[in-house]
Write a protein that holds these residues in place. Structure first.
Motif, PDB file in Angstrom:
ATOM      1  N   ARG A 133       0.798  -1.232   0.000  1.00  0.00           N
ATOM      2  CA  ARG A 133       0.000   0.000   0.000  1.00  0.00           C
ATOM      3  C   ARG A 133       0.836   1.290   0.000  1.00  0.00           C
ATOM      4  O   ARG A 133       0.268   2.375   0.011  1.00  0.00           O
ATOM      5  CB  ARG A 133      -0.939   0.011   1.203  1.00  0.00           C
ATOM      6  N   LEU A 134       2.152   1.175  -0.013  1.00  0.00           N
ATOM      7  CA  LEU A 134       2.975   2.390  -0.027  1.00  0.00           C
ATOM      8  C   LEU A 134       2.799   3.152  -1.335  1.00  0.00           C
ATOM      9  O   LEU A 134       2.767   2.560  -2.416  1.00  0.00           O
ATOM     10  CB  LEU A 134       4.456   2.053   0.137  1.00  0.00           C
ATOM     11  N   LEU A 192      10.509   5.505   4.810  1.00  0.00           N
ATOM     12  CA  LEU A 192      11.472   6.259   5.619  1.00  0.00           C
ATOM     13  C   LEU A 192      10.775   6.963   6.778  1.00  0.00           C
ATOM     14  O   LEU A 192      11.300   6.999   7.897  1.00  0.00           O
ATOM     15  CB  LEU A 192      12.221   7.270   4.758  1.00  0.00           C
ATOM     16  N   ASP A 193       9.583   7.482   6.523  1.00  0.00           N
ATOM     17  CA  ASP A 193       8.839   8.198   7.565  1.00  0.00           C
ATOM     18  C   ASP A 193       8.463   7.311   8.739  1.00  0.00           C
ATOM     19  O   ASP A 193       8.376   7.774   9.868  1.00  0.00           O
ATOM     20  CB  ASP A 193       7.574   8.847   6.985  1.00  0.00           C
ATOM     21  N   PHE A 194       8.202   6.027   8.505  1.00  0.00           N
ATOM     22  CA  PHE A 194       7.871   5.172   9.644  1.00  0.00           C
ATOM     23  C   PHE A 194       9.100   4.486  10.233  1.00  0.00           C
ATOM     24  O   PHE A 194       8.988   3.638  11.114  1.00  0.00           O
ATOM     25  CB  PHE A 194       6.721   4.199   9.349  1.00  0.00           C
ATOM     26  N   GLY A 195      10.294   4.882   9.804  1.00  0.00           N
ATOM     27  CA  GLY A 195      11.528   4.435  10.452  1.00  0.00           C
ATOM     28  C   GLY A 195      12.092   3.127   9.946  1.00  0.00           C
ATOM     29  O   GLY A 195      12.732   2.391  10.706  1.00  0.00           O
ATOM     30  N   LEU A 196      11.920   2.826   8.670  1.00  0.00           N
ATOM     31  CA  LEU A 196      12.408   1.573   8.110  1.00  0.00           C
ATOM     32  C   LEU A 196      13.881   1.325   8.421  1.00  0.00           C
ATOM     33  O   LEU A 196      14.265   0.215   8.796  1.00  0.00           O
ATOM     34  CB  LEU A 196      12.176   1.537   6.599  1.00  0.00           C
ATOM     35  N   SER A 202      15.249   1.498  -3.828  1.00  0.00           N
ATOM     36  CA  SER A 202      16.498   2.165  -3.425  1.00  0.00           C
ATOM     37  C   SER A 202      16.770   2.064  -1.930  1.00  0.00           C
ATOM     38  O   SER A 202      17.845   2.450  -1.471  1.00  0.00           O
ATOM     39  CB  SER A 202      16.489   3.632  -3.858  1.00  0.00           C
ATOM     40  N   LEU A 203      15.829   1.520  -1.158  1.00  0.00           N
ATOM     41  CA  LEU A 203      16.009   1.393   0.298  1.00  0.00           C
ATOM     42  C   LEU A 203      16.421  -0.013   0.724  1.00  0.00           C
ATOM     43  O   LEU A 203      16.769  -0.225   1.893  1.00  0.00           O
ATOM     44  CB  LEU A 203      14.707   1.772   1.026  1.00  0.00           C
TER      45      LEU A 203
END
Length: 136
Positions: free
Chosen positions: A80-81, A88-92, A112-113
């Motif tokens: 659902r992203l 990144l906002d939820f701290g992955l 890319s993450l």
């Protein structure tokens, strides 16, 4: 690694995956309904997890512990992203810096993450009861 299996073989498949992994990071590429969550459930159980495993589609991440309450795994579902910034906002990155196993569904949403030392698995649906899993 390439394995063809039915659901009743999934525990053996999970053992083989864990025995042959070079990392604690796992990315699962597969179509909807291929059995990603079912396989992750079995992997968590193989690691000693006692929590009920379910898809974290709405919450993005679930965590699982062993009998002693020690954290053993995080299970992400990025379906659902809208973009990588949400991850990144939820701290992955904080999750990636733990000692826990990381199981990721829909990793193509965050290309890319993804960590470099990643076990990349592709699940293909061969028929209604048979799957092929391979490393890519």
């Amino acid at each position: 690694m390439e394995l063809v299996y039915a659901e009743n073989d999934i525990q053996n498949v999970a053992k083989i995956i864990l025995e042959n992994s070079h990392s604690k990071f796992f990315a699962f590429y597969a179509p909807m309904g291929a059995g990603k969550t079912t396989l992750i459930k079995t992997l968590v159980k193989e690691l000693g997890g006692v929590d009920e495993v379910s898809s974290p589609t709405f919450g993005l991440v679930n965590e699982y512990a062993d009998r002693e309450g020690n954290l053993i795994a995080y299970h992400f579902d990025f379906y659902r992203l809208e973009d990588e910034m949400e991850a990144l906002d939820f701290g992955l990155e904080d999750y990636f810096n733990t000692d826990a196993y990381i199981f990721m569904e829909w990793p193509e949403k965050i290309p890319s993450l993804l960590p470099e030392n990643l076990v990349t698995l592709k699940i293909e649906i061969l028929d209604s009861t048979t799957r092929r899993i391979s490393t890519i």
